[in-house]
Design a protein around this motif. Structure first.
Motif, PDB file in Angstrom:
ATOM      1  N   ILE A   1       0.759  -1.272   0.199  1.00  0.00           N
ATOM      2  CA  ILE A   1       0.027   0.084  -0.087  1.00  0.00           C
ATOM      3  C   ILE A   1       0.846   1.240  -0.046  1.00  0.00           C
ATOM      4  O   ILE A   1       1.974   1.317   0.720  1.00  0.00           O
ATOM      5  CB  ILE A   1      -0.947  -0.025   1.183  1.00  0.00           C
ATOM      6  CG1 ILE A   1      -1.819  -1.112   1.301  1.00  0.00           C
ATOM      7  CG2 ILE A   1      -1.704   1.354   1.173  1.00  0.00           C
ATOM      8  CD1 ILE A   1      -2.757  -1.296   2.280  1.00  0.00           C
ATOM      9  N   ASN A   2       0.366   2.107  -0.877  1.00  0.00           N
ATOM     10  CA  ASN A   2       1.264   3.425  -0.933  1.00  0.00           C
ATOM     11  C   ASN A   2       1.066   4.058   0.351  1.00  0.00           C
ATOM     12  O   ASN A   2      -0.032   4.372   0.888  1.00  0.00           O
ATOM     13  CB  ASN A   2       0.615   4.307  -2.071  1.00  0.00           C
ATOM     14  CG  ASN A   2       1.163   5.454  -2.571  1.00  0.00           C
ATOM     15  OD1 ASN A   2       2.169   5.943  -1.778  1.00  0.00           O
ATOM     16  ND2 ASN A   2       0.901   6.054  -3.311  1.00  0.00           N
TER      17      ASN A   2
ATOM     18  N   GLY B   1      -6.606   2.930  -5.169  1.00  0.00           N
ATOM     19  CA  GLY B   1      -6.047   1.809  -5.861  1.00  0.00           C
ATOM     20  C   GLY B   1      -6.298   0.403  -5.243  1.00  0.00           C
ATOM     21  O   GLY B   1      -5.816  -0.465  -5.706  1.00  0.00           O
ATOM     22  N   PHE B   2      -6.810   0.636  -3.920  1.00  0.00           N
ATOM     23  CA  PHE B   2      -6.979  -0.839  -3.285  1.00  0.00           C
ATOM     24  C   PHE B   2      -7.606  -1.793  -4.024  1.00  0.00           C
ATOM     25  O   PHE B   2      -7.033  -2.933  -4.089  1.00  0.00           O
ATOM     26  CB  PHE B   2      -7.711  -0.695  -1.952  1.00  0.00           C
ATOM     27  CG  PHE B   2      -7.542  -1.904  -0.845  1.00  0.00           C
ATOM     28  CD1 PHE B   2      -6.141  -2.086  -0.438  1.00  0.00           C
ATOM     29  CD2 PHE B   2      -8.658  -2.652  -0.798  1.00  0.00           C
ATOM     30  CE1 PHE B   2      -6.463  -3.289   0.482  1.00  0.00           C
ATOM     31  CE2 PHE B   2      -8.688  -3.645  -0.091  1.00  0.00           C
ATOM     32  CZ  PHE B   2      -7.526  -4.164   0.639  1.00  0.00           C
ATOM     33  N   PHE B   3      -8.840  -1.482  -4.556  1.00  0.00           N
ATOM     34  CA  PHE B   3      -9.406  -2.871  -5.347  1.00  0.00           C
ATOM     35  C   PHE B   3      -8.550  -2.921  -6.886  1.00  0.00           C
ATOM     36  O   PHE B   3      -8.381  -4.157  -7.129  1.00  0.00           O
ATOM     37  CB  PHE B   3     -10.670  -2.467  -5.460  1.00  0.00           C
ATOM     38  CG  PHE B   3     -11.410  -2.738  -4.200  1.00  0.00           C
ATOM     39  CD1 PHE B   3     -11.654  -3.969  -3.593  1.00  0.00           C
ATOM     40  CD2 PHE B   3     -12.205  -1.633  -3.387  1.00  0.00           C
ATOM     41  CE1 PHE B   3     -12.304  -4.223  -2.512  1.00  0.00           C
ATOM     42  CE2 PHE B   3     -12.750  -2.010  -2.353  1.00  0.00           C
ATOM     43  CZ  PHE B   3     -12.868  -3.143  -1.843  1.00  0.00           C
TER      44      PHE B   3
ATOM     45  N   TYR C   1      -9.134  -0.729 -15.712  1.00  0.00           N
ATOM     46  CA  TYR C   1      -9.237   0.539 -16.181  1.00  0.00           C
ATOM     47  C   TYR C   1      -9.813   1.394 -14.847  1.00  0.00           C
ATOM     48  O   TYR C   1     -10.797   1.155 -14.676  1.00  0.00           O
ATOM     49  CB  TYR C   1     -10.280   0.738 -17.335  1.00  0.00           C
ATOM     50  CG  TYR C   1      -9.881  -0.077 -18.721  1.00  0.00           C
ATOM     51  CD1 TYR C   1      -9.310   0.616 -19.622  1.00  0.00           C
ATOM     52  CD2 TYR C   1     -10.350  -1.454 -18.833  1.00  0.00           C
ATOM     53  CE1 TYR C   1      -8.691   0.152 -20.552  1.00  0.00           C
ATOM     54  CE2 TYR C   1      -9.838  -1.929 -19.814  1.00  0.00           C
ATOM     55  CZ  TYR C   1      -9.148  -1.114 -20.868  1.00  0.00           C
ATOM     56  OH  TYR C   1      -8.516  -1.850 -21.983  1.00  0.00           O
ATOM     57  N   ALA C   2      -8.820   2.372 -14.627  1.00  0.00           N
ATOM     58  CA  ALA C   2      -9.360   2.875 -13.172  1.00  0.00           C
ATOM     59  C   ALA C   2      -9.465   4.433 -13.444  1.00  0.00           C
ATOM     60  O   ALA C   2      -8.787   5.024 -14.016  1.00  0.00           O
ATOM     61  CB  ALA C   2      -8.127   2.670 -12.540  1.00  0.00           C
TER      62      ALA C   2
ATOM     63  N   LEU D   1      -2.390   6.269  -7.400  1.00  0.00           N
ATOM     64  CA  LEU D   1      -2.923   4.988  -8.215  1.00  0.00           C
ATOM     65  C   LEU D   1      -1.426   4.627  -8.868  1.00  0.00           C
ATOM     66  O   LEU D   1      -1.184   3.382  -8.835  1.00  0.00           O
ATOM     67  CB  LEU D   1      -3.769   5.279  -9.081  1.00  0.00           C
ATOM     68  CG  LEU D   1      -5.369   4.886  -8.816  1.00  0.00           C
ATOM     69  CD1 LEU D   1      -6.153   5.412  -9.600  1.00  0.00           C
ATOM     70  CD2 LEU D   1      -5.325   3.304  -8.953  1.00  0.00           C
ATOM     71  N   SER D   2      -1.141   5.377  -9.478  1.00  0.00           N
ATOM     72  CA  SER D   2       0.255   5.117 -10.366  1.00  0.00           C
ATOM     73  C   SER D   2       1.542   4.516  -9.334  1.00  0.00           C
ATOM     74  O   SER D   2       2.051   3.784  -9.842  1.00  0.00           O
ATOM     75  CB  SER D   2       0.655   6.583 -11.110  1.00  0.00           C
ATOM     76  OG  SER D   2       1.834   6.362 -12.043  1.00  0.00           O
TER      77      SER D   2
END
Length: 172
Positions: free
Chosen positions: A38-39, A81-83, A97-98, A109-110
């Motif tokens: 996780i970021n 972006g967890f999922f 595709y987020a 996310l990136s």
């Protein structure tokens, strides 16, 4: 008085949650997304980070994703972006595709995709609405091979127009 107590409780919960994440080096310990990194630069839901690290975050959604298991995930309101990244990391999906309207969220996310070595499997887009949604996806996308996850803070009800629902329905 209630507002002050609420704010104090929320702040304390966020601090406590972050401490649990640090203790576990920001790595998911259990569940579907085990070993997902996780970021540390959280852009959304700081109080939720501990439940993510322990594999408990929105557990019902995780179970449904595991049951459906389709090669394409379309994540509308992807946040950190967890999922999106979790589904790629756990190989539930091959491509995601987020969609995330926030610049900070897209950056997170990136970075999370890079941490988990799935950058080549994700397409990150900005804000989306019911008018431009279909045009932001590949023309030849096969919706029968996709699962759509949407969490846009109550706007889901106006997002899914008859046109979008018909397009999604025709592919099954």
């Amino acid at each position: 008085m209630k507002k002050i107590l609420y704010k104090l409780t929320k702040k304390y919960w966020s601090i406590l949650s972050l401490e649990h994440a640090k203790k576990n080096k920001f790595i998911v310990q259990n569940g579907l997304f085990k070993n997902l990194k996780i970021n540390k630069e959280i852009s959304w839901g700081k109080a939720d980070i501990a439940s993510k690290v322990y594999g408990l975050y929105e557990n019902k959604v995780q179970k449904i994703l595991a049951q459906i298991k389709k090669p394409i995930l379309i994540d509308i309101g992807a946040a950190d972006g967890f999922f999106a990244i979790g589904s790629l990391h756990s190989k539930i999906s091959k491509h995601c595709y987020a969609f995330e309207q926030s610049n900070l969220g897209r950056s997170a996310l990136s970075k999370t995709a890079e941490l988990n070595k799935v950058s080549e499997n994700i397409t990150i887009k900005g804000g989306v609405n019911s008018q431009n949604f279909l045009s932001l996806l590949p023309q030849d996308i096969d919706f029968s091979k996709a699962i759509v996850l949407c969490d846009i803070e109550g706007e889901e009800y106006s997002f899914f127009t008859d046109n979008i629902l018909k397009k999604l329905e025709k592919s099954h």
